[in-house]
Design a protein around this motif. Structure first.
Motif, PDB file in Angstrom:
ATOM      1  N   ALA A 134      11.375   5.987 -11.053  1.00 34.24           N
ATOM      2  CA  ALA A 134      10.255   5.891 -10.106  1.00 34.24           C
ATOM      3  C   ALA A 134      10.550   4.851  -9.024  1.00 34.24           C
ATOM      4  CB  ALA A 134       8.979   5.531 -10.853  1.00 34.24           C
ATOM      5  N   TYR A 135      11.045   3.671  -9.423  1.00 34.91           N
ATOM      6  CA  TYR A 135      11.357   2.628  -8.444  1.00 34.91           C
ATOM      7  C   TYR A 135      12.539   3.047  -7.569  1.00 34.91           C
ATOM      8  CZ  TYR A 135       8.277  -0.434 -11.179  1.00 34.91           C
ATOM      9  OH  TYR A 135       7.199  -0.989 -11.825  1.00 34.91           O
ATOM     10  N   HIS A 136      13.516   3.703  -8.165  1.00 37.57           N
ATOM     11  CA  HIS A 136      14.660   4.188  -7.385  1.00 37.57           C
ATOM     12  C   HIS A 136      14.176   5.191  -6.333  1.00 37.57           C
ATOM     13  CE1 HIS A 136      19.000   5.166  -6.837  1.00 37.57           C
ATOM     14  NE2 HIS A 136      18.493   6.323  -6.434  1.00 37.57           N
ATOM     15  N   PHE A 137      13.243   6.040  -6.704  1.00 38.58           N
ATOM     16  CA  PHE A 137      12.657   7.012  -5.777  1.00 38.58           C
ATOM     17  C   PHE A 137      12.041   6.293  -4.583  1.00 38.58           C
ATOM     18  CE2 PHE A 137       9.153   9.534  -4.149  1.00 38.58           C
ATOM     19  CZ  PHE A 137       9.589  10.846  -4.186  1.00 38.58           C
ATOM     20  N   VAL A 138      11.236   5.265  -4.844  1.00 37.45           N
ATOM     21  CA  VAL A 138      10.571   4.551  -3.748  1.00 37.45           C
ATOM     22  C   VAL A 138      11.603   3.917  -2.826  1.00 37.45           C
ATOM     23  CG1 VAL A 138       8.923   2.763  -3.120  1.00 37.45           C
ATOM     24  CG2 VAL A 138       8.541   4.113  -5.180  1.00 37.45           C
ATOM     25  N   LYS A 139      12.649   3.316  -3.399  1.00 34.33           N
ATOM     26  CA  LYS A 139      13.669   2.669  -2.575  1.00 34.33           C
ATOM     27  C   LYS A 139      14.415   3.694  -1.727  1.00 34.33           C
ATOM     28  CE  LYS A 139      15.666  -1.254  -1.490  1.00 34.33           C
ATOM     29  NZ  LYS A 139      14.906  -2.438  -1.015  1.00 34.33           N
ATOM     30  N   ALA A 140      14.653   4.888  -2.275  1.00 32.30           N
ATOM     31  CA  ALA A 140      15.329   5.935  -1.516  1.00 32.30           C
ATOM     32  C   ALA A 140      14.453   6.453  -0.383  1.00 32.30           C
ATOM     33  CB  ALA A 140      15.723   7.090  -2.441  1.00 32.30           C
ATOM     34  N   ILE A 141      13.152   6.537  -0.634  1.00 33.13           N
ATOM     35  CA  ILE A 141      12.220   7.042   0.375  1.00 33.13           C
ATOM     36  C   ILE A 141      11.887   5.964   1.398  1.00 33.13           C
ATOM     37  CG2 ILE A 141       9.879   7.954   0.724  1.00 33.13           C
ATOM     38  CD1 ILE A 141      11.933   9.870  -0.645  1.00 33.13           C
ATOM     39  N   MET A 142      11.901   4.702   0.989  1.00 34.17           N
ATOM     40  CA  MET A 142      11.572   3.585   1.878  1.00 34.17           C
ATOM     41  C   MET A 142      12.703   2.561   1.834  1.00 34.17           C
ATOM     42  SD  MET A 142       7.522   3.118   0.890  1.00 34.17           S
ATOM     43  CE  MET A 142       7.185   2.136   2.373  1.00 34.17           C
ATOM     44  N   LEU A 149       0.799  -1.216   0.000  1.00 33.91           N
ATOM     45  CA  LEU A 149       0.000   0.000   0.000  1.00 33.91           C
ATOM     46  C   LEU A 149       0.840   1.278   0.000  1.00 33.91           C
ATOM     47  CD1 LEU A 149      -2.554   1.635   0.160  1.00 33.91           C
ATOM     48  CD2 LEU A 149      -2.818   0.958   2.555  1.00 33.91           C
ATOM     49  N   VAL A 150       1.707   1.440   0.980  1.00 29.37           N
ATOM     50  CA  VAL A 150       2.491   2.678   1.056  1.00 29.37           C
ATOM     51  C   VAL A 150       3.491   2.782  -0.102  1.00 29.37           C
ATOM     52  CG1 VAL A 150       4.050   4.075   2.472  1.00 29.37           C
ATOM     53  CG2 VAL A 150       2.127   2.879   3.544  1.00 29.37           C
ATOM     54  N   PRO A 151       4.162   1.687  -0.489  1.00 25.00           N
ATOM     55  CA  PRO A 151       4.992   1.796  -1.706  1.00 25.00           C
ATOM     56  C   PRO A 151       4.208   2.255  -2.932  1.00 25.00           C
ATOM     57  CG  PRO A 151       5.586  -0.177  -0.507  1.00 25.00           C
ATOM     58  CD  PRO A 151       4.380   0.395   0.192  1.00 25.00           C
ATOM     59  N   MET A 152       2.956   1.816  -3.079  1.00 25.63           N
ATOM     60  CA  MET A 152       2.121   2.290  -4.188  1.00 25.63           C
ATOM     61  C   MET A 152       1.917   3.798  -4.108  1.00 25.63           C
ATOM     62  SD  MET A 152      -1.071  -0.288  -4.792  1.00 25.63           S
ATOM     63  CE  MET A 152      -0.881  -1.972  -5.377  1.00 25.63           C
ATOM     64  N   ASP A 189      12.317  -5.092  -2.346  1.00 22.79           N
ATOM     65  CA  ASP A 189      12.033  -4.844  -3.762  1.00 22.79           C
ATOM     66  C   ASP A 189      10.711  -5.467  -4.182  1.00 22.79           C
ATOM     67  OD1 ASP A 189      14.489  -3.660  -3.695  1.00 22.79           O
ATOM     68  OD2 ASP A 189      15.446  -5.009  -5.136  1.00 22.79           O
ATOM     69  N   GLN A 190      10.328  -6.556  -3.536  1.00 27.38           N
ATOM     70  CA  GLN A 190       9.071  -7.237  -3.864  1.00 27.38           C
ATOM     71  C   GLN A 190       7.891  -6.278  -3.803  1.00 27.38           C
ATOM     72  OE1 GLN A 190       8.090 -10.319  -1.042  1.00 27.38           O
ATOM     73  NE2 GLN A 190       6.056 -10.668  -1.894  1.00 27.38           N
ATOM     74  N   TYR A 191       7.873  -5.432  -2.788  1.00 29.22           N
ATOM     75  CA  TYR A 191       6.725  -4.545  -2.590  1.00 29.22           C
ATOM     76  C   TYR A 191       6.838  -3.253  -3.380  1.00 29.22           C
ATOM     77  CZ  TYR A 191       6.063  -7.884   1.139  1.00 29.22           C
ATOM     78  OH  TYR A 191       5.910  -9.064   1.835  1.00 29.22           O
ATOM     79  N   ILE A 192       7.982  -3.034  -4.006  1.00 33.32           N
ATOM     80  CA  ILE A 192       8.163  -1.855  -4.839  1.00 33.32           C
ATOM     81  C   ILE A 192       7.780  -2.157  -6.285  1.00 33.32           C
ATOM     82  CG2 ILE A 192       9.861  -0.218  -5.756  1.00 33.32           C
ATOM     83  CD1 ILE A 192      11.367  -0.504  -3.087  1.00 33.32           C
ATOM     84  N   ILE A 193       8.306  -3.247  -6.841  1.00 31.96           N
ATOM     85  CA  ILE A 193       8.036  -3.567  -8.239  1.00 31.96           C
ATOM     86  C   ILE A 193       6.904  -4.574  -8.395  1.00 31.96           C
ATOM     87  CG2 ILE A 193       9.722  -5.447  -8.416  1.00 31.96           C
ATOM     88  CD1 ILE A 193      10.360  -4.336 -11.268  1.00 31.96           C
ATOM     89  N   GLY A 194       6.561  -5.291  -7.339  1.00 29.75           N
ATOM     90  CA  GLY A 194       5.437  -6.218  -7.420  1.00 29.75           C
ATOM     91  C   GLY A 194       5.792  -7.570  -7.999  1.00 29.75           C
ATOM     92  N   LEU A 230       5.163   5.570  -4.920  1.00 26.25           N
ATOM     93  CA  LEU A 230       5.411   5.462  -6.356  1.00 26.25           C
ATOM     94  C   LEU A 230       4.592   6.495  -7.121  1.00 26.25           C
ATOM     95  CD1 LEU A 230       6.894   3.722  -8.541  1.00 26.25           C
ATOM     96  CD2 LEU A 230       4.782   2.410  -8.726  1.00 26.25           C
ATOM     97  N   ALA A 231       3.338   6.672  -6.735  1.00 22.95           N
ATOM     98  CA  ALA A 231       2.495   7.666  -7.398  1.00 22.95           C
ATOM     99  C   ALA A 231       3.024   9.080  -7.161  1.00 22.95           C
ATOM    100  CB  ALA A 231       1.059   7.541  -6.901  1.00 22.95           C
ATOM    101  N   ILE A 232       3.475   9.362  -5.944  1.00 24.95           N
ATOM    102  CA  ILE A 232       4.005  10.692  -5.632  1.00 24.95           C
ATOM    103  C   ILE A 232       5.268  10.976  -6.439  1.00 24.95           C
ATOM    104  CG2 ILE A 232       5.067  12.068  -3.784  1.00 24.95           C
ATOM    105  CD1 ILE A 232       3.103  10.744  -1.835  1.00 24.95           C
ATOM    106  N   SER A 233       6.028   9.935  -6.759  1.00 26.86           N
ATOM    107  CA  SER A 233       7.282  10.129  -7.500  1.00 26.86           C
ATOM    108  C   SER A 233       7.055  10.833  -8.835  1.00 26.86           C
ATOM    109  CB  SER A 233       7.981   8.780  -7.736  1.00 26.86           C
ATOM    110  OG  SER A 233       7.338   8.024  -8.761  1.00 26.86           O
ATOM    111  N   SER A 234       5.876  10.667  -9.413  1.00 25.57           N
ATOM    112  CA  SER A 234       5.603  11.247 -10.733  1.00 25.57           C
ATOM    113  C   SER A 234       5.657  12.778 -10.701  1.00 25.57           C
ATOM    114  CB  SER A 234       4.246  10.782 -11.255  1.00 25.57           C
ATOM    115  OG  SER A 234       3.191  11.246 -10.435  1.00 25.57           O
TER     116      SER A 234
END
Length: 334
Positions: free
Chosen positions: A217-225, A185-188, A230-235, A191-195
């Motif tokens: 976008a995925y790099h952004f999520v990993k930096a923020i979280m 949920l939060v990674p989603m 990685d499973q919950y970032i890329i699915g 990820l949306a905010i990264s845009s």
């Protein structure tokens, strides 16, 4: 003669080699977390389901006008009375009542969700000082809307994030529904905010530009979280991630040998970027969206080799430059 090695054969080699994953030490920065920032989660599903009349629902719609306008799309109804009556009657339905009860069992305590959002927002605020903490509402929509995210408001349709073995499930393909659990949920959301910060060049319309966009976008999520798998970032499942790493060289060879990086045909691009249960242009054993995964690897290498900050990375709109300066090379399997 070109050597052809099938993805399905290579999968059998996964456990014979080190997976070569990007190992990231999990440590949240206490200085970042020391910021003063609070997220108030408003449980709108409680307020709406506890409403005893259409008039009480109408009062709630007027109390939360941004929610009514953007999430419930009030403008599509003849009047606020019409929307209020529709919601009130829907919430009296026995199936909706069971769905609501299920959500309350699963999400009775959302303090962990609140903390995860607060930590993520603090990280975003650290890197992007202009970030303003949005209002956060939760709701039970009857699987009408999963997430609404804009600069001022986030609405979470909690019914979408029930366990995947629950009797109620959204009407979406199974391979996508598996990603609708609370860990994603939060990674989603991030990820949306990264845009908002992910700058692109509209003139670049090739596969590489799409790969780099998602990689950033995925790099952004990993930096923020940084402590999020990685499973919950890329699915991808852990097994799919292992398989991708074990076959990285051969996946990359497919892109290079077929001269795909500068492909501009939308249909071809969609094969490697779009949602799908597998990337059948490579193999039915290969997970979907492999172009996004490859883009993530390229962007990670660019950030490391060029030592750029997260804001500077997100500002760089030249996808080809990122690729050229990344020095990306897949890990070789001997």
């Amino acid at each position: 003669m070109r050597r052809i090695i099938s993805f399905s054969f290579l999968v059998a080699l996964v456990f014979s080699f080190s997976c070569g994953k990007k190992e990231v030490t999990c440590a949240l920065d206490e200085d970042i977390l020391d910021q003063t920032l609070e997220v108030e989660l408003v449980r709108l599903e409680k307020e709406f389901f506890e409403a005893k009349s259409m008039e009480e629902v109408k009062f709630l719609l007027e109390k939360y006008p941004d929610f009514a306008k953007d999430y419930l799309e009030q403008d599509l109804y003849p009047s606020v009375d019409s929307l209020a009556n529709t919601i009130f009657l829907a919430n009296q339905d026995s199936a909706m009542q069971v769905l609501y009860d299920s959500v309350m069992v699963e999400f009775g305590d959302i303090s962990a969700l609140q903390t995860e959002l607060e930590n993520s927002f603090k990280y975003i605020k650290h890197y992007f000082p202009d970030f303003k903490t949005p209002k956060v509402y939760t709701f039970v929509s009857g699987f009408n809307s999963d997430l609404l995210i804009n600069e001022n408001m986030i609405v979470i349709g909690l019914d979408y994030f029930l366990p995947k073995d629950h009797e109620f499930q959204p009407d979406i393909p199974r391979y996508m529904a598996d990603r609708y659990e609370r860990e994603y949920l939060v990674p989603m959301i991030v990820l949306a905010i990264s845009s908002r910060y992910n700058q692109t060049n509209p003139a670049e319309t090739n596969l590489l530009s799409e790969m780099i966009y998602y990689g950033k976008a995925y790099h952004f999520v990993k930096a923020i979280m940084p402590c999020t798998s990685d499973q919950y970032i890329i699915g991808y499942t852990p097994e799919e991630i292992d398989e991708c790493w074990a076959n990285e060289e051969y996946i990359w060879s497919h892109f290079v040998e077929n001269e795909l990086l500068f492909e501009t045909n939308p249909f071809e691009i969609r094969k490697y970027i779009g949602e799908a249960p597998f990337t059948d242009a490579i193999s039915t054993k290969a997970p979907g969206r492999l172009g996004r995964w490859m883009g993530w690897n390229i962007v990670d290498d660019y950030q490391i080799n060029q030592d750029v900050s997260l804001p500077d990375l997100m500002m760089e709109s030249n996808a080809e430059q990122i690729f050229r300066q990344s020095g990306y090379r897949p890990r070789r399997i001997e």
